[in-house]
Design an enzyme around this catalytic site. Structure first.
Site, PDB file in Angstrom:
ATOM      1  N   ARG A   1       0.824  -1.207   0.000  1.00 53.87           N
ATOM      2  CA  ARG A   1       0.000   0.000   0.000  1.00 53.87           C
ATOM      3  C   ARG A   1       0.861   1.261   0.000  1.00 53.87           C
ATOM      4  O   ARG A   1       0.540   2.261   0.643  1.00 53.87           O
ATOM      5  CB  ARG A   1      -0.964   0.012   1.196  1.00 53.87           C
TER       6      ARG A   1
ATOM      7  N   SER B   1     -11.157  -1.120   3.212  1.00 52.97           N
ATOM      8  CA  SER B   1     -10.320  -1.397   4.386  1.00 52.97           C
ATOM      9  C   SER B   1      -9.824  -0.080   4.981  1.00 52.97           C
ATOM     10  O   SER B   1      -9.121   0.678   4.313  1.00 52.97           O
ATOM     11  CB  SER B   1      -9.134  -2.274   3.993  1.00 52.97           C
TER      12      SER B   1
ATOM     13  N   GLU C   1      -5.224   3.069   6.495  1.00 54.49           N
ATOM     14  CA  GLU C   1      -4.964   3.016   5.044  1.00 54.49           C
ATOM     15  C   GLU C   1      -5.618   4.224   4.383  1.00 54.49           C
ATOM     16  O   GLU C   1      -5.153   4.709   3.356  1.00 54.49           O
ATOM     17  CB  GLU C   1      -5.514   1.707   4.473  1.00 54.49           C
TER      18      GLU C   1
END
Length: 336
Positions: free
Chosen positions: A164, A235, A331
């Site tokens: 990520r 998420s 995130e």
């Protein structure tokens, strides 16, 4: 070029937050982008470039300029006996790119089906699912330096991809705006099917790109809320990495704790499992809550503000830290 003042960003963030920006500017090509970047007023203002806002949380109104690309296109720009190369505009909806590739019989991104957001943002975030990340197919990324106006083509290595993470998320250098990217896909697909529930979903079925895509969509729909119906950004937290020693200590107390080996010294623990162990799955406080089918997703049940969601996320983080001595990192990007 589209320019609007005091523009509501409700349609530009999947959390359904009603936040306003002083200016909203949307460009349709590189020439319009350069015109904006060269503008003296733009250079003096706070600015933020967004895609579909599927990974953003607006805490307050944005006192500056929101930029958005409308550069589209999926063009075949190269071909070999085994591969094809597609040049993709940053504003293309990512799942449309996946659907196009699958329809042509080109493999490599079918596991990334049904992920919201635009192609440019996908390259920034290094999206991933079911054992595949977009870095696995990216050949190059075209971008403009927001301060020097220089156009640069980044190789895959230049992008410094990680979990990520990418060069474009780093803050110790000039910011870049992605306009297009080129990906390499395979004429003879090498299927990645070892991810548990994907393997189960495909059990007994003839394997094809379309079958894999449909299986991924089915799984995601079964555990993820539809963005149009329930505000969320997928998420909310990244899965934490911990030392093997720390994991072994926790394992004695929680023998059922799942983990994935990263290397000989580091393991990854599912954030969803940690959150569920602290009792947050399905919990709701006012208009904010954790989705009942997936503990990793924070949802807006109606009129929650960005501050409401941020406070709820902080409560989860504190609980995980106290119980497991593990820090959860969002995130989702906070925009204040």
């Amino acid at each position: 070029m589209r320019i609007e003042q005091n523009y509501n960003l409700l349609k530009h963030n999947t959390f359904h937050i009603s936040a306003k920006t002083r200016w909203f500017m949307e460009y349709s090509n590189e020439e319009e982008l350069l015109k904006i970047l060269h503008d003296e007023y733009f250079q003096e203002c706070l600015s933020l470039h967004i895609g579909e806002g599927s990974n953003l949380l607006f805490i307050n109104d944005f006192n500056g300029i929101i930029l958005h690309s409308n550069i589209k296109g999926i063009d075949l720009v190269g071909e070999t006996a085994d591969s094809v190369y597609l040049r993709i505009g940053a504003a293309e909806h990512w799942d449309d790119v996946v659907a196009f590739a699958v329809s042509k019989g080109w493999g490599g991104i079918e596991n990334l089906s049904h992920i919201p957001g635009e192609a440019g943002a996908a390259a920034v975030q290094n999206i991933g699912a079911y054992g595949v990340e977009i870095k696995d197919v990216i050949e190059s990324v075209e971008a403009f330096n927001q301060l020097t106006f220089e156009r640069k083509t980044f190789t895959n290595e230049d992008c410094r991809y990680g979990y990520r993470h990418s060069y474009f998320k780093e803050t110790d250098h000039d910011p870049y705006i992605i306009t297009r990217m080129t990906i390499r896909l395979h004429k003879n697909p090498d299927y990645q099917l070892n991810y548990g529930n994907l393997k189960d979903q495909l059990s007994g079925k003839e394997i094809s790109l379309q079958a894999v895509r449909e299986a991924v969509i089915t799984i995601r729909k079964s555990k993820l809320p539809e963005i149009k119906e329930l505000g969320n950004a997928g998420s909310f937290f990244m899965n934490p990495f911990v030392s093997l020693e720390h994991y072994e200590r926790l394992k004695k107390q929680y023998p059922e704790m799942p983990h994935y080996a990263v290397d000989e010294k580091v393991v990854k623990i599912p954030a969803a499992w940690l959150i569920e162990q602290c009792g947050f799955k399905g919990q709701r406080e006012g208009a904010v809550g954790v989705y009942e089918k997936q503990a990793l997703i924070i949802v807006n049940h109606g009129d929650a503000t960005g501050e409401d969601i941020a406070r709820f996320a902080e409560k989860i983080q504190k609980s995980i830290l106290e119980k497991f001595h593990i820090e959860l990192t969002p995130e989702v990007r906070y925009v204040e």
